[in-house]
Design an enzyme around this catalytic site. Structure first.
Site, PDB file in Angstrom:
ATOM      1  N   ASP A  43       0.849  -1.195   0.000  1.00 52.19           N
ATOM      2  CA  ASP A  43       0.000   0.000   0.000  1.00 52.19           C
ATOM      3  C   ASP A  43       0.881   1.240   0.000  1.00 52.19           C
ATOM      4  OD1 ASP A  43      -2.894   1.153   0.610  1.00 52.19           O
ATOM      5  OD2 ASP A  43      -1.485   2.191   1.937  1.00 52.19           O
ATOM      6  N   ASN A  87      -2.728  13.020  -4.047  1.00 51.17           N
ATOM      7  CA  ASN A  87      -3.800  13.481  -4.938  1.00 51.17           C
ATOM      8  C   ASN A  87      -4.321  14.850  -4.511  1.00 51.17           C
ATOM      9  OD1 ASN A  87      -3.904  11.365  -6.771  1.00 51.17           O
ATOM     10  ND2 ASN A  87      -5.266  10.147  -5.490  1.00 51.17           N
ATOM     11  N   ASP A  96      -1.512   9.599 -10.761  1.00 51.79           N
ATOM     12  CA  ASP A  96      -1.400   8.536 -11.768  1.00 51.79           C
ATOM     13  C   ASP A  96       0.058   8.227 -12.082  1.00 51.79           C
ATOM     14  OD1 ASP A  96      -4.139   8.430 -11.864  1.00 51.79           O
ATOM     15  OD2 ASP A  96      -4.337   9.546 -13.742  1.00 51.79           O
ATOM     16  N   GLU A 118      -4.717   2.236  -4.428  1.00 53.46           N
ATOM     17  CA  GLU A 118      -3.260   2.398  -4.344  1.00 53.46           C
ATOM     18  C   GLU A 118      -2.603   1.163  -3.751  1.00 53.46           C
ATOM     19  OE1 GLU A 118      -4.920   4.291  -0.534  1.00 53.46           O
ATOM     20  OE2 GLU A 118      -5.495   4.101  -2.630  1.00 53.46           O
TER      21      GLU A 118
END
Length: 395
Positions: A241, A249, A258, A284
């Site tokens: 993770d 973000n 991305d 993620e």
């Protein structure tokens, strides 16, 4: 054919034009064998061979486009120009039929040799074998044309006067038509196989990172579990993770997010061993499946991945970001590790255990690894014996 491959219209049109012109040339040749013609028969036969050669050259260009090779548009013009010039000069100068026939056969032989070279297969898979079969068909036609050329050179002049009759070359024309039909049908089959493979890739690959998606990961896990359980070898699993990815973000924007996902997926993939499988487990989160891997080996690989990502900043230079001053982002990961040694071979149990260990890693400060290694270390000697047997099997 057009409806069967509508997604490659440009390629198909090469084949359609080639077949139409080839068919028109055959029609002119058959008309030349009847009493419907006006003028010398040799003119009709020369025109028929020219159209057949032009149609074949169009078809070969379509084959080259299908293989991904460069298509030389002037090549078809060179073919038709060569035949028209040779036939016109020889007919007007009343040169022997021997040279007229040899020139036409030589051009047809050149076309089939070029097409055969364009169809050579590479590899040993199904598609390569189909290409080799098509190449063999074109080569056989070329060999038959070479035999015809030898017959023309050795034949008496009286035999050459009847050489263009349909009954003499019915077998050759029939085989050429059969070979072309077979090649096109085989290539349509290849197109279908490639389309199915593309659909399979779309269904099982993550569009952003290029690794397996959740569905592909489940299928790979089921296959690996079946093999590992059958031969009684351990199977490992990691869930990785990205730490504080939501913050990335929020601060830098989703485009940067991305880029981070793709970069980390590539870094993890590069750190894996042969046979390991990576897939995107969630937003993620990435899942890694490891055959022939116990708890300790899984911990070693997890630490390698954690360390590589920690020391490899993700460059975001040139990416539209909400923070234009930042050129690179440092990432860390938390990893939950598990193996069949502690939870068994049930896939759902392995996912649940790895997810629980990941939760423990995040609760303990992130950028760390958690596993069930304590259970392995606390096993009794009798429980460890199977692991020795596994090691002997591996050796």
């Amino acid at each position: 054919m057009i409806f069967g491959a509508y997604q490659q219209r440009r390629l198909i049109m090469y084949w359609v034009r080639g077949l139409l012109i080839f068919s028109l040339g055959l029609a002119v040749y058959f008309i030349s064998q009847t009493s419907l013609i006006i003028g010398p028969q040799s003119i009709y036969i020369a025109a028929a061979v020219t159209m057949v050669a032009y149609g074949l050259s169009q078809l070969v260009n379509g084959l080259r486009m299908f293989r991904g090779y460069r298509v030389y548009r002037y090549w078809t013009l060179l073919v038709i120009t060569t035949l028209l010039a040779c036939n016109a000069i020889m007919l007007n100068m009343h040169i022997s039929n021997r040279w007229l026939l040899l020139s036409n056969v030589a051009v047809l032989l050149w076309i089939f040799a070029y097409g055969s070279r364009s169809l050579m297969g590479h590899g040993k898979d199904f598609v390569a074998n189909v290409f080799w079969l098509c190449c063999s068909l074109f080569a056989m036609v070329g060999l038959m044309l070479a035999v015809v050329a030898v017959k023309v050179m050795l034949a008496e002049q009286s035999a050459l006067d009847r050489f263009a009759e349909w009954t003499i070359h019915a077998y050759l024309v029939s085989f050429v038509m059969l070979a072309m039909t077979s090649v096109l049908n085989l290539l349509l089959l290849v197109m279908h196989v490639k389309a199915q493979a593309g659909l399979q890739a779309i269904a099982t690959l993550d569009g952003l990172t290029g690794v397996l998606n959740r569905r592909g990961l489940q299928e790979a896990a089921a296959r690996m579990q079946a093999v590992s359980q059958r031969i009684q070898l351990p199977m490992g699993m990691l869930i990785v993770d990205l730490d504080y990815f939501k913050k990335v973000n929020d601060v830098y924007g989703h485009l940067v997010g991305d880029v981070v996902l793709k970069s980390c997926a590539g870094t993890i993939r590069a750190a894996l061993r042969g046979g390991d499988v990576i897939g995107r487990y969630g937003g993620e989160e990435f899942c890694i499946l490891m055959p022939n891997t116990g708890e300790q080996e899984a911990m070693v690989l997890a630490e390698r991945i954690r360390r590589i990502i920690e020391v490899t900043p993700v460059s975001i230079a040139g990416v539209e970001s909400m923070s234009s001053e930042t050129q690179a982002i440092k990432c860390t990961v938390s990893v939950g590790a598990v193996s069949s040694e502690t939870v068994g071979y049930v896939i759902d149990a392995m996912f649940a255990a790895a997810d629980q260990n990941l939760y423990r890693a995040k609760q303990n400060g992130r950028n760390r690894i958690m596993s069930n290694i304590d259970q392995v270390l606390n096993k009794t000697t009798s429980t460890v014996k199977p692991a020795k047997r596994h090691a002997s099997v591996i050796a």
